[in-house]
Scaffold this motif. Sequence first.
Motif, mmCIF file in Angstrom:
data_model
loop_
_atom_site.group_PDB
_atom_site.id
_atom_site.type_symbol
_atom_site.label_atom_id
_atom_site.label_comp_id
_atom_site.label_asym_id
_atom_site.label_seq_id
_atom_site.Cartn_x
_atom_site.Cartn_y
_atom_site.Cartn_z
ATOM 1 N N ARG A 53 27.910 33.855 40.503
ATOM 2 C CA ARG A 53 29.212 33.684 41.145
ATOM 3 C C ARG A 53 30.273 33.639 40.052
ATOM 4 N N GLN A 54 31.406 34.266 40.326
ATOM 5 C CA GLN A 54 32.481 34.293 39.340
ATOM 6 C C GLN A 54 33.811 34.038 40.028
ATOM 7 N N PHE A 55 34.508 32.981 39.608
ATOM 8 C CA PHE A 55 35.858 32.705 40.086
ATOM 9 C C PHE A 55 36.838 33.525 39.254
ATOM 10 N N PRO A 56 38.034 33.779 39.812
ATOM 11 C CA PRO A 56 39.010 34.635 39.113
ATOM 12 C C PRO A 56 39.257 34.205 37.678
ATOM 13 N N LYS A 57 39.166 35.171 36.799
ATOM 14 C CA LYS A 57 39.424 34.971 35.364
ATOM 15 C C LYS A 57 38.518 33.893 34.756
ATOM 16 N N GLN A 58 37.375 33.703 35.330
ATOM 17 C CA GLN A 58 36.432 32.746 34.765
ATOM 18 C C GLN A 58 35.098 33.413 34.471
ATOM 19 N N SER A 59 34.196 32.618 33.978
ATOM 20 C CA SER A 59 32.897 33.142 33.580
ATOM 21 C C SER A 59 31.938 33.210 34.772
ATOM 22 N N LEU A 60 30.776 33.774 34.535
ATOM 23 C CA LEU A 60 29.755 33.851 35.575
ATOM 24 C C LEU A 60 28.850 32.638 35.517
ATOM 25 N N MET A 61 28.463 32.179 36.705
ATOM 26 C CA MET A 61 27.543 31.054 36.785
ATOM 27 C C MET A 61 26.381 31.435 37.680
ATOM 28 N N LEU A 62 25.162 31.167 37.212
ATOM 29 C CA LEU A 62 23.997 31.461 38.027
ATOM 30 C C LEU A 62 23.950 30.507 39.211
#
Lengths: 119, 119
Positions: A37-46
């Motif tokens: 999952r990725q929030f706007p302008k943020q990193s990816l999180m499993l």
Amino acid sequence: GAVVSQHPSRVICKSGTSVKIECRSLDFQATTMFWYRQFPKQSLMLMATSNEGSKATYEQGVEKDKFLINHASLTLSTLTVTSAHPEDSSFYICSALRQDSFSGANVLTFGAGSRLTVL
Amino acid sequence: AQKITQTQPGMFVQEKEAVTLDCTYDTSDPSYGLFWYKQPSSGEMIFLIYQGSYDQQNATEGRYSLNFQKARKSANLVISASQLGDSAMYFCAMRGTGAGGTSYGKLTFGQGTILTVHP
């Protein structure tokens, strides 16, 4: 090369409804797939690891009853966001492992992602 | 716990010039892998390059090379001869040692660096 297909690429839904996202491995079999999952302008999180024929493994803090994962075949994993709310709006990306022909390493190959907007 | 740090929120480079994107990491795992991914505005994650912690030589793939300095725990990406199509978000990621194949899908990502290539 190995390709992971994800559908739909964009979805808009009303609050309280459920949305299903499909992830397919097109030219290889994937007993395990991974949902990020990725929030706007943020990193990816499993979020979770999808296992063919068994229950998914969820990361700490991820609600398994809200994010239902089904891996019914060796080429298909689905993520269903149940009773979606605006805070669930995000970019969801699935992935599967493949062996990189150059380095020989196991590399995550990602789908194109699905952008969910909950009104 | 693993941590990836990308200290450059944004970088600018002139077309045809080289650019270095910084990445430092922290881990207690004796064996680990380092990855760089490119994410254009379309959202897909494109694998660029991989470096194993025990690899003696720095990884290179086309115009991409990884400046791996193990003692400093850094894994900077060098892009040579920048092209306009290189403009994108770049993520550094790490995978640690794990038992079983499923752990290979769990990557810890940095916050990303937005690269803009000027003509």
